[in-house]
Scaffold this motif. Structure first.
Motif, short mmCIF file in Angstrom:
data_model
loop_
_atom_site.label_atom_id
_atom_site.label_comp_id
_atom_site.label_asym_id
_atom_site.label_seq_id
_atom_site.Cartn_x
_atom_site.Cartn_y
_atom_site.Cartn_z
N GLU A 1 5.91 -12.58 9.42
CA GLU A 1 6.02 -11.17 9.11
C GLU A 1 6.18 -10.26 10.32
OE1 GLU A 1 6.83 -9.73 6.45
OE2 GLU A 1 6.73 -11.52 5.20
N ALA B 1 -4.45 -12.53 2.17
CA ALA B 1 -5.40 -12.42 3.28
C ALA B 1 -6.26 -11.17 3.08
CB ALA B 1 -4.65 -12.33 4.61
N HIS B 2 -5.76 -10.21 2.29
CA HIS B 2 -6.47 -8.96 2.06
C HIS B 2 -7.75 -9.23 1.27
CE1 HIS B 2 -7.36 -4.87 0.88
NE2 HIS B 2 -6.38 -4.43 1.66
N GLU C 1 0.82 -1.21 0.00
CA GLU C 1 0.00 0.00 0.00
C GLU C 1 0.85 1.26 0.00
OE1 GLU C 1 -0.57 -2.62 2.00
OE2 GLU C 1 -2.70 -2.84 2.51
N SER D 1 -6.90 1.80 0.20
CA SER D 1 -5.95 1.58 -0.88
C SER D 1 -6.58 0.66 -1.91
CB SER D 1 -4.67 0.94 -0.34
OG SER D 1 -3.94 1.87 0.38
N LEU E 1 -9.50 -7.54 -0.75
CA LEU E 1 -9.57 -7.14 -2.15
C LEU E 1 -8.69 -8.04 -3.02
CD1 LEU E 1 -9.55 -3.23 -1.99
CD2 LEU E 1 -11.49 -4.76 -2.38
N PHE F 1 -1.23 -5.98 -2.02
CA PHE F 1 -1.41 -5.31 -0.74
C PHE F 1 -0.46 -5.94 0.29
CE2 PHE F 1 -5.53 -4.99 -2.89
CZ PHE F 1 -5.70 -3.62 -2.90
N GLY F 2 -0.28 -5.23 1.39
CA GLY F 2 0.66 -5.67 2.40
C GLY F 2 0.38 -7.06 2.94
N THR F 3 -0.91 -7.37 3.14
CA THR F 3 -1.20 -8.66 3.75
C THR F 3 -1.48 -9.74 2.72
OG1 THR F 3 -3.45 -7.90 4.05
CG2 THR F 3 -2.03 -7.90 5.98
N MET G 1 -1.60 -15.10 8.43
CA MET G 1 -0.27 -14.72 8.90
C MET G 1 0.43 -15.95 9.47
SD MET G 1 0.00 -11.61 8.06
CE MET G 1 -1.13 -11.82 6.68
#
Lengths: 188, 572
Positions: free
Chosen positions: B484, B243-244, B123, B217, B246, B238-240, B353
């Motif tokens: 992470e 799991a995100h 993001e 984002s 979107l 995306f960062g995750t 995670m």
């Protein structure tokens, strides 16, 4: 060797056009016909955008169903999980705190009624869903705060819940935002 | 509960239904036989012409490796400069900054080597331009590099004796035009119509139902997420990562992404047997890999379904299993399946995670990456497995007292030396790297260069050790997933894993290709009563035993200090 260098540079240039311009533009064009026109599906209430269908948001008021704990406070431009290990003592204290706070707002609950998803942080920090059990434990509180019968609220939860994919695969879920919007619409 | 297990079963079944015909198709494509996608030939001819390439020019194994290394180095230089200067380039609607030199160094190597270890967050750390023109571009070409290398290896065993192993550029371009690009297009459209964004608009802002202002984002992620899985890359938009919501909107897309990452690795195994006209051999290899996968999968799913014993003690109901770091729409069962798949295949995308997974799950995840060839990454999975095969051939040869042979070629000292060096490389990089980082944690925990911008360990004790072990293992395996919680965007981790990534990628490609090239050029010995047959059950068991013994000897002590120790403290 020199031949390979030139070939590599030219091939890279050609592929950049094919893979980074043509390909994503085709996808972007087609995506324009999807539900959110490629920008993500939005949920509106009284003509105003109140959120994205897929992005969970923070609910703390007593008249709403609450979502899962989020380690980033539902910041949708900075997703993140807690990354706490299962044996981390600080983490376990935090979970205990969440249990206590849930019990405080839902005095009618026993500990064993509380499903794990309501006291653990999601992977993305933006989980839009809770489990059906997670919604069930909140029905009484929401009904009381909205002066509705438990049956009405319970029926609404049932209506909003999504079963397994094709009725066969995966868990049942409740989208918290959709449920809360439906609740607000109920009042009028 | 049962619906969750059905989900795993159906997903794997669908994977096979797609992967097996795909393997047959790939064998034909790379053998130059007629296939229905031949209508794409004019596009390929255009690419060759614009690049000054003659696809009929034959290469030996050394020329193949020169071509491979050259184009990979071109990408390294190109990507490094774009990442450093991304803030000054267009398509940056969110106004994200340029990368620091050490972060750019790490990120570019990571994407060139098909790893996608991300020490930045999608993001805020990159722009739409770099996401597409560097990250996504490399997701295509690094996967194609791996596939092309595997085809060179196939080619060495197709004919009795051969030094002409085809043209690298041809294999590489065809991997994109005949495989990665068409499949990505299909998958990107599936994702786009399931909720993943495709438009180039920047962040959005809205006021939530209870009145908070929220920034969201977004960005053209669908095209990216498709190749991220098909190419076993794993880097998230995306960062995750997946799991995100979107990036992975539903249980359905989750299964699509799971299937996508496994089909090419399995197809390559099937293609191998057809290509070298020894189908039985590839079914034997497939069998060993599948049994290996199941041995990792079953305990993983069962440890996740069991929930966290420390939370069970608090009296909470963990009906569906452990939920920390997981998403409700997937549930723990298929999340466990994902974590196995993403670690045995070098994808490294995550839908939960891993840092928060149960200790034994972490154990199986680490082991999957250490073995790195139960299916394995795009193309390179076969190459890794080949090293185990050669070691198994050698040991079997010693046991029966004959000069070892593989597919009619004598395996001699030179080939064994290469195989042994490659076998030793992984434990060396992983264990030396983890030892070095542990030393720093103990002795320089407060040094500014070590804790800027964030201190390293997110968890104390054994789990903290696992975080470092996981990072090094993931780098060496070119996996890209992480525990992470580790604060990894600093000079030490960026530089150290940068080197591990590079060595862990190219030596395990060059080594097997060299062995195959050397073997392929040797005189063909017809089968006799004394030939060690590679496609028998006995030999497959032998290979399996070699895989287990080598990895157990190399890693058991480290695994004991990390996840096993944590497991035993947690259940006591």
């Amino acid at each position: 060797m020199k031949k390979y260098i030139l070939q590599s540079i030219r091939l890279t240039a050609v592929l950049l056009v094919l893979l980074c311009v043509i390909y994503p533009l085709i996808v972007a064009f087609a995506g324009g016909f999807s539900k959110g026109s490629g920008g993500g599906e939005k949920i509106t209430q009284n003509g105003k955008v109140v959120g994205y269908a897929l992005i969970g948001q923070s609910f703390t008021k007593p008249q709403y169903f609450w979502g899962r704990p989020s380690s980033v406070g539902y910041k949708a431009d900075g997703s993140g999980g807690s990354n706490k290990g299962p044996s981390n003592p600080d983490y376990l204290k935090e979970v205990n705190g969440r249990i206590d706070s849930l019990l405080k707002y839902h005095p009618y609950l026993k500990r064993s009624d509380i499903p794990a998803d309501m006291v653990t942080a999601s992977g993305s920090g933006l989980d839009p869903d809770i489990s059906v059990e997670g919604a069930a434990i909140q029905i009484k509180r929401v009904a009381m705060n909205r002066k509705l019968s438990e049956q009405t609220v319970s029926d609404l939860v049932k209506k909003t819940a999504n079963g397994p994919l094709l009725g066969l695969f995966g868990p049942s879920t409740v989208n918290v935002l959709e449920l809360n919007v439906a609740l607000d619409n109920l009042k009028k | 509960m049962n619906t969750e297990l059905f989900g795993i079963f159906a997903t794997y079944l669908l994977t096979l239904v797609i992967a097996i015909p795909l393997g047959k198709y790939l064998a034909k494509v790379f053998a130059g036989e007629k296939v229905w996608t031949d209508f794409l030939k004019p596009i390929e001819s255009g690419i060759y012409k614009l690049s000054g390439i003659n696809p009929n020019e034959q290469m030996n194994w050394k020329q193949h490796m020169k071509a491979l290394m050259t184009i990979n180095l071109v990408w390294l230089v190109y990507g490094f400069f774009v990442l450093m200067n991304q803030d000054k380039l267009p398509l940056n609607p969110d106004g994200n900054p340029g990368m620091s030199p050490d972060l750019a160094f790490n990120s570019i190597i990571s994407f060139v080597v098909n790893c996608n270890l991300q020490h930045y967050s999608g993001e805020s750390g990159v722009t739409y331009l770099t996401q597409h023109f560097v990250m996504m571009f490399l997701q295509f070409v690094s996967a194609a590099t791996g596939i092309a290398a595997a085809v060179v290896f196939f080619k060495a065993f197709r004919d009795k004796t051969s030094t002409n192993l085809g043209n690298f550029w041809e294999f590489f371009v065809k991997s994109i035009t005949r495989l990665l690009l068409p499949l990505s297009l299909i998958m990107a459209l599936i994702l786009a119509f399931s909720g993943t964004p495709t438009s180039y608009e920047g962040k959005d802002k809205f006021i939530s139902l209870q009145g908070d202002t929220v920034n969201v984002s977004r960005g053209p992620a669908a095209a990216f997420v498709a190749i991220k899985h098909l190419g076993t890359n794993g880097g998230g938009w995306f960062g995750t990562n997946s799991a995100h919501p979107l990036e992975n909107p539903s249980y359905f897309t989750n299964s699509v992404e799971l299937i996508a990452q496994v089909i090419i690795p399995i197809a390559m195994v099937i293609a191998f047997g057809i290509f070298i006209r020894r189908r039985k051999l590839s079914w034997m290899i497939f069998g060993v890999m599948t049994i290996g996968m199941l041995l990792l999968l079953i305990p993983t799913v069962s440890s996740e379904l069991g929930g966290n014993p420390a939370i069970a003690k608090m009296g909470i109901s963990q009906l569906t299993g452990a939920m920390e770091g997981k998403e409700v729409r997937f549930g723990p069962a298929i999340t466990g399946y994902w974590s196995t798949v993403t670690t045995i295949i070098s994808t490294g995308s995550v839908n939960s995670m891993h840092d928060s997974a149960m200790p034994l799950t972490g154990f199986w995840q680490l082991l999957g990456m250490m073995i790195n060839s139960f299916y394995g990454g795009c193309g390179v999975g076969m190459l890794n497995y080949f090293i185990y095969l050669i070691i198994a051939v050698f040991i079997s040869g010693l046991m029966v007292g004959r000069t070892p042979e593989f597919l009619g070629h004598k395996v001699e000292a030179r080939e064994i030396k290469i195989a042994a060096l490659i076998t030793l490389l992984s434990p060396f990089l992983i264990l030396a790297g983890t030892a070095l980082s542990s030393f720093i944690v103990v002795n320089h925990a407060d040094a500014a260069w070590a804790i800027q911008p964030k201190s390293w360990l997110n968890n104390p004790g054994f789990h903290g050790f696992s975080e470092m072990l996981y990072e090094m293992t993931s780098s060496n395996a070119n996996n890209g997933s992480g525990f992470e919680g580790l604060g990894d965007n600093n000079v030490f981790w960026n530089v150290a894993t940068g080197f591990v990534l590079f060595l862990g990628r190219f030596l395990p490609i060059i080594g097997p290709i060299a062995i195959a090239g050397l073997l392929g050029a040797k005189k063909y010995i017809p089968e006799s009563a004394g030939t060690l047959k590679a496609d028998t059950l006995t030999f497959s068991l032998m290979t399996f035993a070699v895989i287990i013994v080598l990895n157990a000897l190399s890693y058991f002590p480290a695994l004991t200090l990390g996840p096993l120790a944590e497991y035993f403290t947690l259940i006591k």
